[in-house]
Design an enzyme around this catalytic site. Structure first.
Site, PDB file in Angstrom:
ATOM      1  N   ARG B  14      -8.817 -12.059   1.223  1.00  0.00           N
ATOM      2  CA  ARG B  14      -9.637 -12.067   0.011  1.00  0.00           C
ATOM      3  C   ARG B  14     -10.392 -10.753  -0.119  1.00  0.00           C
ATOM      4  O   ARG B  14     -10.831 -10.178   0.866  1.00  0.00           O
ATOM      5  CB  ARG B  14     -10.652 -13.202   0.094  1.00  0.00           C
ATOM      6  CG  ARG B  14     -10.176 -14.480  -0.563  1.00  0.00           C
ATOM      7  CD  ARG B  14     -11.206 -15.573  -0.384  1.00  0.00           C
ATOM      8  NE  ARG B  14     -12.559 -15.058  -0.611  1.00  0.00           N
ATOM      9  CZ  ARG B  14     -13.662 -15.699  -0.277  1.00  0.00           C
ATOM     10  NH1 ARG B  14     -13.591 -16.876   0.312  1.00  0.00           N
ATOM     11  NH2 ARG B  14     -14.851 -15.176  -0.516  1.00  0.00           N
ATOM     12  N   CYS B  15     -10.559 -10.295  -1.374  1.00  0.00           N
ATOM     13  CA  CYS B  15     -11.367  -9.100  -1.613  1.00  0.00           C
ATOM     14  C   CYS B  15     -12.788  -9.365  -1.136  1.00  0.00           C
ATOM     15  O   CYS B  15     -13.260 -10.475  -1.286  1.00  0.00           O
ATOM     16  CB  CYS B  15     -11.370  -8.732  -3.100  1.00  0.00           C
ATOM     17  SG  CYS B  15     -10.056  -7.569  -3.478  1.00  0.00           S
ATOM     18  N   PRO B  16     -13.446  -8.421  -0.484  1.00  0.00           N
ATOM     19  CA  PRO B  16     -13.095  -6.995  -0.419  1.00  0.00           C
ATOM     20  C   PRO B  16     -12.250  -6.587   0.783  1.00  0.00           C
ATOM     21  O   PRO B  16     -12.077  -5.394   1.009  1.00  0.00           O
ATOM     22  CB  PRO B  16     -14.467  -6.328  -0.329  1.00  0.00           C
ATOM     23  CG  PRO B  16     -15.305  -7.311   0.440  1.00  0.00           C
ATOM     24  CD  PRO B  16     -14.805  -8.675   0.035  1.00  0.00           C
ATOM     25  N   ASP B  41      -4.683 -11.283  -3.515  1.00  0.00           N
ATOM     26  CA  ASP B  41      -5.931 -11.681  -4.158  1.00  0.00           C
ATOM     27  C   ASP B  41      -5.961 -11.041  -5.546  1.00  0.00           C
ATOM     28  O   ASP B  41      -5.790  -9.833  -5.673  1.00  0.00           O
ATOM     29  CB  ASP B  41      -7.126 -11.181  -3.333  1.00  0.00           C
ATOM     30  CG  ASP B  41      -8.461 -11.594  -3.953  1.00  0.00           C
ATOM     31  OD1 ASP B  41      -8.503 -11.867  -5.168  1.00  0.00           O
ATOM     32  OD2 ASP B  41      -9.458 -11.641  -3.223  1.00  0.00           O
TER      33      ASP B  41
END
Ligand SMILES: Cc1ncc(COP(=O)(O)O)c(C=O)c1O
Lengths: 383, 74
Positions: B14-16, B41
């Protein structure tokens, strides 16, 4: 539970204005009857409703019979979009809207498309401002039934060129709907629209009251099963005490709006410049000057938005975020996406009449360490 | 056009996180090298180009729904 700490999420819901509280309590006493009946209690309720409508219409510069109260800003947006399109279905079935409309408008657009209509999204620039040429071309295309433009972005604060957009619509003979939820009670809304919606809990009224304005001569057809109330525009009985309180709050905030905008604008400018100067690798987003007075947004590189909200909450700061996973969705905010700005580590700070300079300064003093700690935890320090 | 110098697999992150991985790896490659980041993502589509803009690196393009090419410029 009493909420302490600094509440910086007025763009979601402003704290109830004291005048609204008073009006609400008074209206609970004598505004509980159904205004559509023919006895004394109902007449009293009818008077209260008429007065609330007259005040609200006067402030918005419209006729009372053009204004209906609804159960929320969302309900008003749905009614504006679907009713505006239904009224014009013979003229055209395409719904033109900016890429940064509120989800209430976009969800209504999806419904329209699912029912066989079409939708066209008009882009914004990196500052979140509508592309005026693309807008003019989109509304002038054949078969456009309705166009929608938010008055100012609820996520980044950029004020939209409503007057110019309205001119393009007028030239094309297309009615314009303006979602003015973030502007009403704070800044004037330019003329030229046919439909407008707003939401009372954004201006210090209670939650659960929206406003829908349909200007005379606008073709609008209810998207709901028939119901006579509110000129046939809002099904079901209104929460009259909340409506009364909403109108009282709107009158109070409108009287102070100019002074309050000046005060909050100075605090927002301080947030914009201080965050950019004291937090490394931050992107302050939205237009630097052509913006709402009370709302500021920035994104911190390498920081998880959800973790940032929790860390700030632990220190007594209530903010919201357009990052993914901070709402009910795994997608980042469509507004940040449309602008092409960093979407993770996003924070929206929105201020209100109870916000103090001291609260803002405490936030600015603590934020750099909060961000630095989260970056260190993520192993992203010094990248 | 030549392919990427290296592929960085951030699928499932998942970001970041994909952006952090990119920021860590790209400076280790020679100037001119192309790093292909695999990320699913949805936020990566916004955040990888935004990182390139903030960092003065070249975003070459999104080469598939889940892969993004970045060239080290400096
Ligand atoms: C621009 C805008 N439109 C519509 C709404 C929906 O209003 P409500 O919360 O009253 O449903 C909001 C609030 O989230 C908003 O900011």
């Amino acid at each position: 539970m009493t909420v302490t700490g600094a509440y910086f999420d007025a763009a979601t819901a402003a704290p109830l204005h004291p005048v609204a509280r008073q009006a609400l309590l008074a209206a609970l006493e004598d505004g509980w009857a159904d205004p559509n009946r023919l006895y004394t209690q109902a007449r009293r309720a009818r008077q209260l409703l008429d007065a609330a409508r007259a005040v609200t219409a006067d402030i918005l510069g419209v006729r009372p019979d053009e204004l209906s109260f609804t159960a929320s800003g969302t309900a008003a947006a749905h009614a504006a979009v679907l009713g505006g399109l239904a009224g014009r279905h013979r003229a055209g079935r395409t719904f033109v809207h900016s890429a940064i409309e509120h989800s209430a408008v976009l969800h209504a657009a999806q419904r329209h498309v699912a029912a066989g209509g079409a939708a066209a999204s008009v882009p914004v620039d990196r500052l979140g401002r509508l592309d005026p040429d693309a807008w003019a071309a989109a509304v002038a295309a054949p078969g456009v039934g309705l166009a929608a433009l938010i008055s100012a972005s609820h996520e980044v604060g950029t004020v939209q060129p409503v007057a110019a957009a309205a001119e393009a619509c007028a030239a094309a003979g297309v009615p314009l709907y303006v979602d003015a939820a973030q502007s009403v009670g704070r800044t004037p809304v330019p003329e030229g629209w046919s439909l407008l919606s707003a939401s009372a809990h954004k201006w210090g009224g209670p939650p659960g009251v929206g406003v829908l304005v349909v200007r005379k001569g606008t073709r609008w057809e209810s998207p709901y099963p028939a119901d006579e109330r509110e000129s046939g525009r809002t099904p079901g009985v209104l929460d009259l005490p909340a409506v009364v309180a909403a109108a009282a709050a709107l009158r109070a905030v409108t009287a102070d709006a100019a002074a309050e905008a000046t005060r909050l604008r100075a605090l927002v400018d301080r947030v914009r410049t201080t965050v950019a100067a004291t937090v490394p690798d931050v992107e302050v987003v939205g237009h630097p000057t052509d913006r709402l007075p009370h709302l500021v947004t920035f994104s911190c590189l390498y920081v998880d938005g959800e973790a940032l909200l929790h860390a700030l909450d632990r220190r007594g700061f209530a903010v919201s975020s357009g990052s993914s996973c901070t709402a009910s969705t795994l997608r980042p905010s469509h507004v940040l996406e449309a602008m092409g700005v960093l979407s993770h580590g996003n924070v929206r700070v929105s201020l209100h009449r109870d916000t103090t300079e001291a609260e803002v300064d405490r936030f600015l003093a603590e934020l750099p360490q909060v961000v630095a700690d989260l970056r260190a935890e993520a192993g992203a320090a010094g990248l | 056009m030549t392919g990427p110098t290296e592929v960085l697999d951030c699928l499932g992150q998942r970001c970041p996180l994909p952006v952090i991985a990119l920021a860590r790896r790209l400076p280790e490659l020679p100037v001119g090298a192309v790093l292909r980041v695999l990320a699913d993502d949805p936020a990566a589509a916004v955040d990888i180009p935004a990182w390139c803009r903030m960092r003065g690196q070249e975003f070459v393009g999104r080469v598939s729904p889940t892969s993004y090419d970045v060239r080290r410029e400096r």
